[in-house]
Design a protein around this motif. Structure first.
Motif, mmCIF file in Angstrom:
data_model
loop_
_atom_site.group_PDB
_atom_site.id
_atom_site.type_symbol
_atom_site.label_atom_id
_atom_site.label_comp_id
_atom_site.label_asym_id
_atom_site.label_seq_id
_atom_site.Cartn_x
_atom_site.Cartn_y
_atom_site.Cartn_z
ATOM 1 N N UNK A 1 -13.329 3.171 -4.905
ATOM 2 C CA UNK A 1 -12.542 4.024 -6.086
ATOM 3 C C UNK A 1 -12.678 5.468 -5.763
ATOM 4 N N UNK A 2 -11.727 6.350 -6.366
ATOM 5 C CA UNK A 2 -12.025 7.801 -6.099
ATOM 6 C C UNK A 2 -12.750 8.258 -7.211
ATOM 7 N N UNK A 3 -13.334 7.435 -8.039
ATOM 8 C CA UNK A 3 -14.088 7.750 -9.027
ATOM 9 C C UNK A 3 -15.289 7.545 -8.843
ATOM 10 N N UNK A 4 -16.486 8.241 -9.021
ATOM 11 C CA UNK A 4 -17.973 7.803 -8.871
ATOM 12 C C UNK A 4 -18.414 6.909 -9.698
ATOM 13 N N UNK A 5 -19.430 6.119 -9.651
ATOM 14 C CA UNK A 5 -20.219 5.048 -10.563
ATOM 15 C C UNK A 5 -20.489 5.968 -11.845
ATOM 16 N N UNK A 6 -19.995 5.412 -13.091
ATOM 17 C CA UNK A 6 -20.235 5.900 -14.345
ATOM 18 C C UNK A 6 -21.598 5.756 -14.675
ATOM 19 N N UNK A 7 -22.176 6.835 -15.464
ATOM 20 C CA UNK A 7 -23.423 6.698 -16.036
ATOM 21 C C UNK A 7 -23.299 6.966 -17.605
ATOM 22 N N UNK A 8 -22.870 5.957 -18.188
ATOM 23 C CA UNK A 8 -22.532 6.032 -19.744
ATOM 24 C C UNK A 8 -23.447 6.711 -20.500
ATOM 25 N N UNK A 9 -23.088 7.401 -21.675
ATOM 26 C CA UNK A 9 -24.121 7.794 -22.746
ATOM 27 C C UNK A 9 -24.685 6.479 -23.418
ATOM 28 N N UNK A 10 -25.667 6.839 -24.057
ATOM 29 C CA UNK A 10 -26.305 5.596 -24.770
ATOM 30 C C UNK A 10 -25.343 5.078 -26.132
ATOM 31 N N UNK A 11 -24.759 6.122 -26.745
ATOM 32 C CA UNK A 11 -23.910 5.778 -27.787
ATOM 33 C C UNK A 11 -22.571 6.628 -27.876
ATOM 34 N N UNK A 53 -20.043 0.504 -12.865
ATOM 35 C CA UNK A 53 -21.261 1.086 -13.598
ATOM 36 C C UNK A 53 -22.388 0.166 -12.804
ATOM 37 N N UNK A 54 -23.559 0.431 -12.284
ATOM 38 C CA UNK A 54 -24.610 -0.459 -11.930
ATOM 39 C C UNK A 54 -25.204 -0.900 -13.065
ATOM 40 N N UNK A 55 -25.572 -2.124 -12.692
ATOM 41 C CA UNK A 55 -26.408 -2.895 -13.940
ATOM 42 C C UNK A 55 -27.456 -2.250 -14.464
ATOM 43 N N UNK A 56 -28.098 -1.392 -13.681
ATOM 44 C CA UNK A 56 -29.241 -0.849 -14.246
ATOM 45 C C UNK A 56 -28.814 0.572 -14.880
ATOM 46 N N UNK A 57 -27.586 0.792 -14.947
ATOM 47 C CA UNK A 57 -27.364 2.090 -15.656
ATOM 48 C C UNK A 57 -26.428 1.803 -16.857
ATOM 49 N N UNK A 58 -26.439 0.637 -17.229
ATOM 50 C CA UNK A 58 -25.654 0.175 -18.347
ATOM 51 C C UNK A 58 -26.475 0.535 -19.657
ATOM 52 N N UNK A 59 -25.881 1.127 -20.833
ATOM 53 C CA UNK A 59 -26.630 1.536 -21.937
ATOM 54 C C UNK A 59 -27.099 0.181 -22.746
ATOM 55 N N UNK A 60 -27.670 0.206 -23.754
ATOM 56 C CA UNK A 60 -28.085 -0.911 -24.495
ATOM 57 C C UNK A 60 -26.916 -1.547 -25.056
ATOM 58 N N UNK A 61 -26.709 -2.971 -24.447
ATOM 59 C CA UNK A 61 -25.494 -3.526 -24.821
ATOM 60 C C UNK A 61 -25.829 -4.741 -26.051
#
Length: 353
Positions: free
Chosen positions: A79-89, A138-146
């Motif tokens: 992908x041309x996009x880097x792996x995302x690091x989402x905000x918590x909320x 998104x890496x599993x370890x970078x997921x916000x609280x699901x």
């Protein structure tokens, strides 16, 4: 002989991923996943959709596999996009494509995963079958609280049991799925909190956010003898942000599914629609939209915005890796829509970006 055997296993795993096993055999018997009253789409053993065609049989699958002349995929399609690091909320709406049909939806302060597939293969076996050609967005370890996980159906490119078990163990979310899928999901972790609903059912997540299950022109299968024994669905999310309609897999059919969503919920602000896994059409048309079909669905829904998925991560069918995005652009041009109205997302891509 060894190479041929491995190719046979890989081909079988690909077909199983698409739900192309089970066929017309084992018509009678018991359902291992669900027992409930007969309805207009459940005969006591198997579910069927409003436009359910005849099941493919083994001769159809062999005809496809023997005559395949599909376009080869590259071993890697980054992908041309880097792996995302989402905000918590997020107070409003933020969506990122993890890959294939997997999304993280952050809306109204809640974090919702849809069909999370994080494994290296979308397959019942770890050594064969469709292999991902780009890492998860998104890496599993970078997921916000699901808070919740939505599962549209049980094909291996949508229900990844090992990934779901890891997500459950890390986040303890509510898992929402169509009838019968709770038995499958709890096979990966018997403590998993799963709520199932029929088409037309809803789950209230509180604070004005609800999840509604609607029909899709598809089917289910996890093994050789369980075709259509667990239900499949599309989802509508209603929230203070508006209406978000998500389809994992469906055929276009006569379009009634999309008209009914628009009539019940109003034109969605957002529709996330599949645009890949559509060739050859004689085999795939009843269950997978092509990009032209998806643009037709956009018009029937009168959606404000659409995002395309189900392409570019796992090679399931015969079209080349970039063909869905190219065909989507041509279909939008032909229908007179601006291309930005329906974006073919790549893993890690965030909308709105």
């Amino acid at each position: 002989m060894k190479r041929r055997s491995l190719l046979t296993v890989a081909s079988a795993a690909t077909v199983m991923t698409l739900g192309g096993v089970g066929y017309a055999a084992h018509r009678r018997g018991t359902n291992p996943y669900y027992r409930g009253p007969v309805s207009d789409h459940f005969d006591g053993v198997r579910f069927h959709g409003p436009e359910q065609g005849a099941d493919k049989d083994l001769s159809d699958v062999l005809r496809w596999q023997v005559s395949r002349k599909g376009e080869a995929w590259p071993r890697q399609f980054p992908s041309p996009y880097p792996a995302d690091r989402p905000p918590e909320r997020v107070a409003g709406l933020r969506i990122v494509l993890i890959g294939h049909a997997s999304y993280l939806v952050q809306v109204a302060g809640r974090n919702i995963l849809i069909d999370p597939v994080l494994s290296k293969r979308a397959s019942p076996v770890g050594f064969a079958g469709p292999r991902r050609v780009n890492p998860p967005g998104i890496a599993l370890s970078d997921l916000p609280p699901i808070d919740a996980v939505l599962v549209t159906h049980n094909h291996y490119d949508h229900l990844d049991g090992p990934s779901l078990a890891r997500i459950w163990q890390a986040h303890q979310p509510l898992v929402i799925a169509p009838l019968g899928n709770d038995a499958i999901l709890r096979g990966y972790d018997d403590t998993m909190h799963v709520e199932t609903r029929d088409w037309g059912g809803s789950v209230d997540l509180g604070d004005g956010l609800a999840v509604h299950l609607t029909p899709a022109n598809h089917w289910s299968a996890r093994g050789l003898n369980d075709r259509r024994m667990a239900l499949w669905c599309a989802f509508v999310l209603t929230s203070p942000w508006g209406v978000h309609y998500h389809v994992g897999d469906t055929g276009l059919g006569d379009g009634r599914l999309f008209r009914e969503v628009r009539e019940r919920f109003g034109p969605p602000r957002l529709a996330t629609l599949p645009i890949g896994a559509y060739e050859p059409r004689w085999f795939m048309q009843a269950q997978h939209m092509n990009p032209e079909d998806a643009v037709t669905a956009l018009g029937l829904l009168e959606a404000e915005q659409a995002l395309g998925h189900h392409w570019g991560t796992f090679r399931l069918t015969d079209e080349g890796v970039e063909r869905p995005a190219e065909a989507l652009g041509a279909a939008l041009d032909g229908a007179g829509h601006p291309r930005e109205k329906f974006l073919a997302l790549r893993p890690g891509q965030v909308w709105p970006g």
